[in-house]
Scaffold this motif. Structure first.
Motif, mmCIF file in Angstrom:
data_model
loop_
_atom_site.group_PDB
_atom_site.id
_atom_site.type_symbol
_atom_site.label_atom_id
_atom_site.label_comp_id
_atom_site.label_asym_id
_atom_site.label_seq_id
_atom_site.Cartn_x
_atom_site.Cartn_y
_atom_site.Cartn_z
ATOM 1 N N GLN A 1 20.412 0.450 -1.828
ATOM 2 C CA GLN A 1 21.091 1.785 -2.399
ATOM 3 C C GLN A 1 20.238 2.585 -3.072
ATOM 4 O O GLN A 1 20.457 3.060 -4.270
ATOM 5 N N GLY A 2 19.015 2.766 -2.527
ATOM 6 C CA GLY A 2 17.886 3.606 -2.840
ATOM 7 C C GLY A 2 17.624 4.534 -1.808
ATOM 8 O O GLY A 2 16.435 4.251 -1.089
ATOM 9 N N PRO A 3 18.214 5.517 -1.427
ATOM 10 C CA PRO A 3 17.983 6.547 -0.358
ATOM 11 C C PRO A 3 16.679 7.234 -0.623
ATOM 12 O O PRO A 3 15.860 7.266 0.344
ATOM 13 N N ILE A 4 16.391 7.899 -1.648
ATOM 14 C CA ILE A 4 15.236 8.364 -1.914
ATOM 15 C C ILE A 4 13.787 7.671 -1.736
ATOM 16 O O ILE A 4 13.013 8.098 -0.905
ATOM 17 N N SER A 5 13.995 6.615 -2.534
ATOM 18 C CA SER A 5 12.671 5.490 -2.378
ATOM 19 C C SER A 5 12.365 5.178 -0.854
ATOM 20 O O SER A 5 11.393 5.086 -0.399
ATOM 21 N N THR A 6 13.520 4.922 -0.137
ATOM 22 C CA THR A 6 13.465 4.487 1.294
ATOM 23 C C THR A 6 12.817 5.562 2.188
ATOM 24 O O THR A 6 11.978 5.238 2.963
ATOM 25 N N VAL A 7 13.076 7.015 2.177
ATOM 26 C CA VAL A 7 12.587 7.655 2.701
ATOM 27 C C VAL A 7 11.217 7.669 2.649
ATOM 28 O O VAL A 7 10.437 7.694 3.610
ATOM 29 N N VAL A 8 10.662 7.624 1.223
ATOM 30 C CA VAL A 8 9.279 7.703 0.826
ATOM 31 C C VAL A 8 8.615 6.449 1.510
ATOM 32 O O VAL A 8 7.521 6.654 1.851
ATOM 33 N N LEU A 9 9.308 5.458 1.295
ATOM 34 C CA LEU A 9 8.719 4.158 1.612
ATOM 35 C C LEU A 9 8.452 4.058 3.219
ATOM 36 O O LEU A 9 7.551 3.773 3.684
ATOM 37 N N MET A 10 9.524 4.743 4.027
ATOM 38 C CA MET A 10 9.254 4.425 5.543
ATOM 39 C C MET A 10 8.182 5.482 5.869
ATOM 40 O O MET A 10 7.207 5.327 6.841
ATOM 41 N N MET A 11 8.164 6.533 5.055
ATOM 42 C CA MET A 11 7.015 7.649 5.564
ATOM 43 C C MET A 11 5.587 6.992 5.229
ATOM 44 O O MET A 11 4.850 6.929 6.062
ATOM 45 N N GLU A 12 5.440 6.216 4.033
ATOM 46 C CA GLU A 12 4.047 5.509 3.792
ATOM 47 C C GLU A 12 4.033 4.285 4.800
ATOM 48 O O GLU A 12 2.827 3.764 4.923
ATOM 49 N N LEU A 13 4.967 3.704 4.955
ATOM 50 C CA LEU A 13 4.816 2.494 5.577
ATOM 51 C C LEU A 13 4.483 2.759 7.110
ATOM 52 O O LEU A 13 3.673 1.878 7.898
ATOM 53 N N THR A 14 4.909 3.742 7.640
ATOM 54 C CA THR A 14 4.465 4.326 9.003
ATOM 55 C C THR A 14 3.458 5.270 8.986
ATOM 56 O O THR A 14 2.795 5.646 10.227
ATOM 57 N N GLY A 15 3.078 6.124 8.130
ATOM 58 C CA GLY A 15 2.026 6.827 8.042
ATOM 59 C C GLY A 15 2.509 8.322 8.711
ATOM 60 O O GLY A 15 1.627 9.185 9.083
ATOM 61 N N ARG A 16 3.818 8.322 8.868
ATOM 62 C CA ARG A 16 4.507 9.516 9.356
ATOM 63 C C ARG A 16 5.031 10.260 8.390
ATOM 64 O O ARG A 16 6.030 9.305 7.745
ATOM 65 N N ASP A 17 5.302 11.554 8.405
ATOM 66 C CA ASP A 17 6.037 12.227 7.285
ATOM 67 C C ASP A 17 6.888 13.390 7.929
ATOM 68 O O ASP A 17 7.978 13.415 7.425
ATOM 69 N N GLY B 1 0.900 -1.209 -0.188
ATOM 70 C CA GLY B 1 -0.079 -0.094 -0.051
ATOM 71 C C GLY B 1 0.913 1.211 0.019
ATOM 72 O O GLY B 1 0.385 2.147 0.804
ATOM 73 N N VAL B 2 1.778 1.246 -0.620
ATOM 74 C CA VAL B 2 2.758 2.226 -0.981
ATOM 75 C C VAL B 2 3.048 2.909 -2.359
ATOM 76 O O VAL B 2 4.178 2.566 -2.670
ATOM 77 N N PRO B 3 2.082 3.438 -2.993
ATOM 78 C CA PRO B 3 2.219 3.861 -4.121
ATOM 79 C C PRO B 3 3.340 4.850 -4.603
ATOM 80 O O PRO B 3 4.037 4.562 -5.735
ATOM 81 N N LEU B 4 3.527 5.777 -3.910
ATOM 82 C CA LEU B 4 4.666 6.804 -4.175
ATOM 83 C C LEU B 4 6.013 5.994 -4.078
ATOM 84 O O LEU B 4 6.804 5.948 -5.209
ATOM 85 N N GLY B 5 6.144 5.457 -2.866
ATOM 86 C CA GLY B 5 7.411 4.585 -2.657
ATOM 87 C C GLY B 5 7.724 3.316 -3.882
ATOM 88 O O GLY B 5 8.768 3.293 -4.012
ATOM 89 N N GLY B 6 6.571 2.810 -4.205
ATOM 90 C CA GLY B 6 6.649 1.658 -4.983
ATOM 91 C C GLY B 6 7.011 2.309 -6.397
ATOM 92 O O GLY B 6 8.042 1.730 -7.075
ATOM 93 N N ALA B 7 6.634 3.625 -6.642
ATOM 94 C CA ALA B 7 7.026 4.310 -8.094
ATOM 95 C C ALA B 7 8.627 4.606 -7.946
ATOM 96 O O ALA B 7 9.492 4.551 -9.014
#
Length: 453
Positions: free
Chosen positions: A389-405, A187-193
């Motif tokens: 080795q995906g720092p940008i996607s990881t930051v977004v994924l952690m935000m979406e996975l936790t619901g915290r921004d 359920g992480v559309p932006l992180g998945g992209a």
């Protein structure tokens, strides 16, 4: 093959082969229809595979819902051994069957994107995805996202054939399919992209962004028909502090070095997979051993989501954290070495959560005041970024996975950036490059460093 030959398989696209950035471009209708259909099919596939995993897990462990840890903690010791022995038999038999589903060796998704223009053996890849879901549901210490990623890649490859897309378009679409599978599964559309571009395709280019977003959003929306639209991890709004920022600056490099060791451990395990008749015997022995150890440490079973959730909310004793920090990577490597297919995303996140929690408890002796669970969250992000080795996607994924921004964004960014920089300096390989040869990794690294066209 030489590095030059590998690079020759990745030529700059001709004008007619370029990614259409508008609907007015030649061939745009075919390309965007393929993106849409890939998103729909991947979302359906992710939902079906996730539900199948839950059914297998419930049947094997006699537990309710998706909490594997709770079910295994209350299971009879013999169930641990018998279920994992069964997983070993299924793995061995499945590998033998998969060997005969297509001629030659299977192609990893990463290798397919970079060196085969996205072309994958469809039935063998789908069979591997199905096998992965079954054995992860039985408790194998690997991630469940591997199957939706594979399914999305196969769907993208299928629609690329039907739309007669160029190699460059197919390569992007297969990466988008893999990222869409990730997005739909969690359920992480932006992180998945972003994952599809930064980790799978290796290029964050403007012409790639819209297809990746479109495929991932469609897949995630479709999957929500059957899967819950909720954060994977429930954590409080942790505040940022000077202590936390200082910890991130010191712990980030440690996480980077630990990630290098973890990636090399997984790579070594993958290179020593059983061959011949050992394909059947080794998984039984290896996974049977995992079942025996899990009698005392049930947290080793599954992808690690449940123990990460507990670490994020400070519900794990320091002594257990330290023990699991040693055992969880070993369990994942054992499963990989046994030939079990599965994802590495959540296991890597779990290793980071354990490392962050251990370092956080040590830090609290010198500078108390930071909520212990926050260290686990930051450690999870740091190791995940460094291993993928995906720092940008990881930051977004952690935000979406936790619901915290925003509550802890500064230490999160510092930990991710320093860990990735250190890991990338020492080891160019990510966990998704485990099946690539050293020559292929060098070719990929050289291609990624070429100036953007």
């Amino acid at each position: 093959m030489t590095t030059d030959i590998h690079l020759s398989q990745m030529p700059p696209p001709a004008n007619g082969d370029a990614i259409p950035s508008t609907l007015a471009r030649s061939g745009a209708a075919r390309f965007w229809l393929a993106v849409l259909l890939t998103g729909i099919a991947t979302g359906i596939g992710a939902a079906v595979l996730t539900r199948l995993l839950e059914v297998v897990q419930h049947f094997m462990w006699n537990g309710a819902g998706t909490n594997l840890l709770d079910a295994t903690e209350h299971a009879n010791p013999w169930r641990h051994i018998l279920v994992l022995l069964g997983a070993g038999l299924v793995t061995g038999a499945g590998q033998i069957v998969l060997k005969h589903l297509s001629s030659g060796n299977g192609i990893d998704t990463t290798a397919a994107i970079w060196f085969h223009a996205g072309r994958l053996p469809a039935w063998r890849t789908l069979g591997s995805a199905l096998l992965s879901v079954i054995i992860v549901g039985m408790g194998v210490s690997l991630g469940r996202e591997g199957a939706p990623k594979q399914a999305g890649s196969v769907m993208a490859n299928f629609f690329s054939d039907r739309a007669r897309l160029s190699d460059e378009q197919r390569r992007l679409l297969v990466a988008c399919g893999a990222g869409a599978g990730m997005g739909a599964a969690y359920g992480v559309p932006l992180g998945g992209a972003l994952f599809s571009l930064e980790v799978m395709r290796g290029v964050l280019a403007l012409r790639y962004v819209l297809p990746a977003l479109f495929a991932s959003v469609v897949a995630t929306a479709v999957s929500w028909v059957a899967l819950p639209d909720a954060p994977t991890y429930l954590i409080p709004a942790y505040p940022t502090s000077i202590s936390c920022v200082a910890w991130a600056l010191l712990a980030g490099p440690i996480a980077g070095i630990a990630s290098v060791g973890y990636v090399r451990l997984v790579t070594c395990a993958d290179r020593n997979k059983p061959q011949g008749w050992l394909r059947l015997a080794t998984p039984v022995v290896g996974l049977g051993l995992l079942g025996a150890v899990s009698i005392w440490y049930p947290q080793l079973l599954g992808n690690g989501k449940d123990i990460s959730q507990l670490a994020f909310t400070n519900q794990v004793a320091p002594a257990l954290l330290l023990m699991l920090l040693a055992l969880k990577p070993a369990a994942t490597a054992l499963c990989v070495c046994s030939g079990a297919p599965g994802g590495l995303f959540t296991p890597s996140l779990t290793v980071g959560a354990l490392l962050g929690a251990v370092l956080g408890h040590a830090w609290s002796w010198f500078w108390p005041g930071v909520p212990p669970g926050l260290f686990a969250v930051l450690g999870a992000a740091a190791v995940l970024a460094a291993t993928t080795q995906g720092p940008i996607s990881t930051v977004v994924l952690m935000m979406e996975l936790t619901g915290r921004d925003r509550s802890f964004i500064v230490p999160l960014l510092l930990a991710v950036a320093t860990a990735t920089l250190v890991a990338r300096t020492i080891e160019p390989r990510s966990i998704y490059d485990a099946r690539l040869t050293d020559e292929e990794v060098a070719a990929r690294q050289k291609a990624r460093e070429l100036p953007a066209r």
